[in-house]
Design a protein around this motif. Structure first.
Motif, mmCIF file in Angstrom:
data_model
loop_
_atom_site.group_PDB
_atom_site.id
_atom_site.type_symbol
_atom_site.label_atom_id
_atom_site.label_comp_id
_atom_site.label_asym_id
_atom_site.label_seq_id
_atom_site.Cartn_x
_atom_site.Cartn_y
_atom_site.Cartn_z
ATOM 1 N N PRO A 3 65.891 47.458 6.724
ATOM 2 C CA PRO A 3 67.122 47.612 7.327
ATOM 3 C C PRO A 3 67.823 48.948 6.964
ATOM 4 O O PRO A 3 68.625 49.457 7.873
ATOM 5 C CB PRO A 3 67.864 46.377 7.198
ATOM 6 N N GLY A 4 67.998 49.162 5.733
ATOM 7 C CA GLY A 4 68.632 50.192 5.165
ATOM 8 C C GLY A 4 68.190 51.424 5.122
ATOM 9 O O GLY A 4 68.686 52.398 4.756
ATOM 10 N N ASP A 5 66.812 51.572 5.782
ATOM 11 C CA ASP A 5 66.259 52.881 5.796
ATOM 12 C C ASP A 5 66.762 54.049 6.892
ATOM 13 O O ASP A 5 66.335 55.236 6.508
ATOM 14 C CB ASP A 5 64.600 52.720 6.376
ATOM 15 N N HIS A 6 67.605 53.621 7.677
ATOM 16 C CA HIS A 6 68.022 54.460 8.453
ATOM 17 C C HIS A 6 69.111 55.676 7.953
ATOM 18 O O HIS A 6 69.053 56.496 8.334
ATOM 19 C CB HIS A 6 69.171 53.731 9.525
ATOM 20 N N GLN A 7 69.718 55.389 6.739
ATOM 21 C CA GLN A 7 70.451 56.241 5.946
ATOM 22 C C GLN A 7 69.402 57.356 5.450
ATOM 23 O O GLN A 7 69.597 58.653 5.680
ATOM 24 C CB GLN A 7 70.913 55.579 4.880
ATOM 25 N N ASP A 8 68.481 57.243 4.850
ATOM 26 C CA ASP A 8 67.437 58.194 4.392
ATOM 27 C C ASP A 8 66.688 58.967 5.754
ATOM 28 O O ASP A 8 66.536 60.106 5.739
ATOM 29 C CB ASP A 8 66.369 57.642 3.548
ATOM 30 N N LEU A 9 66.486 58.185 6.811
ATOM 31 C CA LEU A 9 65.659 58.808 7.918
ATOM 32 C C LEU A 9 66.610 59.677 8.750
ATOM 33 O O LEU A 9 66.444 60.981 9.106
ATOM 34 C CB LEU A 9 65.521 57.727 8.892
ATOM 35 N N LEU A 10 68.101 59.407 8.818
ATOM 36 C CA LEU A 10 69.006 60.044 9.453
ATOM 37 C C LEU A 10 69.150 61.647 8.531
ATOM 38 O O LEU A 10 69.263 62.510 9.374
ATOM 39 C CB LEU A 10 70.183 59.539 9.263
ATOM 40 N N THR A 11 68.813 61.640 7.293
ATOM 41 C CA THR A 11 68.971 63.165 6.359
ATOM 42 C C THR A 11 67.984 64.062 7.141
ATOM 43 O O THR A 11 68.137 65.277 6.978
ATOM 44 C CB THR A 11 68.784 62.974 5.093
#
Length: 127
Positions: free
Chosen positions: A29-37
């Motif tokens: 679930p928390g992967d969206h932060q790194d992927l968004l970069t």
């Protein structure tokens, strides 16, 4: 290489694949932060099949990809971790009777090192 998955089948993605250089694993679930970069950047997405992501797009994509764990069900989606951060993604899906890997995307700050490409090669051996 160390695979951490009990009961893995040839078409089911292992939860984690560790190589000497990086980690491939299923989405969390928390992967969206790194992927968004990087998926949020137009200079990266120019060569992909999507427009730059918004924070909502990133959360939705991660939610969708978290279920992609079995080629028999249509696709396998993994993230690529390097030094504890998600630096790319790799997907595989069935085309007729064979598996095909998508083109991994490497963020601009990877310094010319294509860690996602290495990940694609490592996952191809495992899938």
């Amino acid at each position: 290489m160390d695979v951490e998955d009990a009961g893995m089948t040839p078409t089911t993605a292992p939860v984690t694949i560790r190589t000497d250089r990086l980690v491939l694993r299923t989405y969390r679930p928390g992967d969206h932060q790194d992927l968004l970069t990087f998926y949020g950047r137009s200079d990266v997405c120019r060569y992909l099949f999507n427009e730059p992501w918004s924070p909502d797009d990133a959360r939705e994509a991660v939610q969708t990809r978290m279920s992609r764990r079995d080629l028999r069900a249509g696709a396998v989606a993994l993230v690529v971790e390097y030094e504890g951060r998600v630096v790319g993604s790799v997907s595989a899906w069935l085309v007729d009777e064979s598996g095909t890997l998508s083109t991994p995307s490497a963020p601009p700050k990877s310094g010319g090192h294509s860690r996602p490409t290495s990940a694609a090669e490592d996952s191809r051996r495992k899938l």
